[in-house]
Design an enzyme around this catalytic site. Sequence first.
Site, PDB file in Angstrom:
ATOM      1  N   ASP A 146     -53.744 -27.310 -51.635  1.00 42.06           N
ATOM      2  CA  ASP A 146     -53.912 -25.952 -51.968  1.00 42.06           C
ATOM      3  C   ASP A 146     -54.054 -24.313 -52.226  1.00 42.06           C
ATOM      4  O   ASP A 146     -53.527 -24.383 -51.843  1.00 42.06           O
ATOM      5  CB  ASP A 146     -54.977 -25.578 -50.114  1.00 42.06           C
ATOM      6  CG  ASP A 146     -55.537 -27.395 -48.926  1.00 42.06           C
ATOM      7  OD1 ASP A 146     -56.235 -27.904 -49.925  1.00 42.06           O
ATOM      8  OD2 ASP A 146     -55.136 -26.867 -48.063  1.00 42.06           O
ATOM      9  N   ASP A 252     -56.614 -34.655 -43.141  1.00 39.47           N
ATOM     10  CA  ASP A 252     -56.491 -35.197 -43.491  1.00 39.47           C
ATOM     11  C   ASP A 252     -55.197 -35.690 -44.523  1.00 39.47           C
ATOM     12  O   ASP A 252     -55.220 -36.470 -44.896  1.00 39.47           O
ATOM     13  CB  ASP A 252     -57.440 -35.115 -45.094  1.00 39.47           C
ATOM     14  CG  ASP A 252     -57.368 -33.888 -45.843  1.00 39.47           C
ATOM     15  OD1 ASP A 252     -55.688 -33.474 -45.935  1.00 39.47           O
ATOM     16  OD2 ASP A 252     -57.989 -33.878 -46.926  1.00 39.47           O
ATOM     17  N   GLU A 295     -60.238 -29.389 -40.938  1.00 40.07           N
ATOM     18  CA  GLU A 295     -60.861 -30.072 -41.532  1.00 40.07           C
ATOM     19  C   GLU A 295     -61.544 -31.622 -41.111  1.00 40.07           C
ATOM     20  O   GLU A 295     -61.894 -32.130 -41.404  1.00 40.07           O
ATOM     21  CB  GLU A 295     -60.365 -30.524 -42.814  1.00 40.07           C
ATOM     22  CG  GLU A 295     -59.821 -29.186 -43.936  1.00 40.07           C
ATOM     23  CD  GLU A 295     -61.300 -28.638 -44.364  1.00 40.07           C
ATOM     24  OE1 GLU A 295     -61.904 -29.543 -44.018  1.00 40.07           O
ATOM     25  OE2 GLU A 295     -60.952 -28.075 -45.461  1.00 40.07           O
TER      26      GLU A 295
END
Length: 347
Positions: A146, A252, A295
């Site tokens: 990210d 994740d 997420e």
Amino acid sequence: MAVRGPLSRVFRSALSSCQQSRAHSVAIVGAPFSKGQKRRGVEHGPKAIRDAGLVDRLRSLENAVHDFGDLRFEHPQEDNRFMNVPYPRTVGRANEILSDAISRAVGAGHTTVMLGGDHSLAIGSVAGHAQHHPELCLIWVDAHADINTPMTSPSGNLHGQPVAFMLKELQDKMPVVPGFSWTKPFLAAKDLVYIGLRDVDPGEHVILKSLGIQCFSMRDIDRMGMQRVMEVTLDHLLARKQRPIHLSFDIDAFDPTLAPATGTPVNGGLTYREGIYITEEIHNTGLLSVMDLVEVNPALGASAEAVEATAGLAVDVIASSLGQTREAAGLSIPQIVEPNADTNLRL
């Protein structure tokens, strides 16, 4: 300031009224937001995590718990793409609102839990934390780095770029993205550690290597073992001085067999034991100040069981970060403050 008017006063009053004389109290702030990526449903993550029993689980911890409900985000009518970045002003404004909320919670003395929402929200969460603790360090647990910029990102989605907005060393590499004039880079590369990486874009590889950022991929975890990974992580961040930890945990990071209801699953992720060991070791430092759990996407679960498993895992991660041990889970009886209409954040 991002929060204005009577609602701002309600939030300020609520935070003040539930401050405790005890050293540790926990504030929960929901951030139901999805515009940092393309798959709808992640905005329902905070509800799914609460429905999985978050507050009841936290009753087993020796903390006062304050659930301030969910933030309400604005969506500008005109929000054209910037370069290949969709919804830049919407994402920027949401993060500005979140930054203000996290700053107020930290300023009121709470250990703060931000429930996402997509990972673009870390921009606001870490920035709000840094307003009170500019010396903070950041542990990023994720399958992805990210750390793309608008120039390197294959998709343009801002949930793949939050770290680039934070790092001082990337200041000259980042364009002026509409909606983000409220924040400036505040974090040094040496104050960041990644754990769990296994899907890193080419441009991110260049950034990570050029800045010398401490990273532990899943291969590193296999080779070293999680105990050694955490020893090196905490020594790297805390050897010079003890300082607040911000934990940003993307669900994740876990293997998709454990966390299937998420937007960008990648095979070969953390086991349950590895993920919980990370949070146990962070808790044991006594320095956790803010954590993000992001997420969880209920819309992407193939079944109700898949959604429940993913949200339940998120609860385990949060509870472990805040002191629940595998040896004695659920044995203590804490003080709990229930949410009510006056303490909910409505922006």
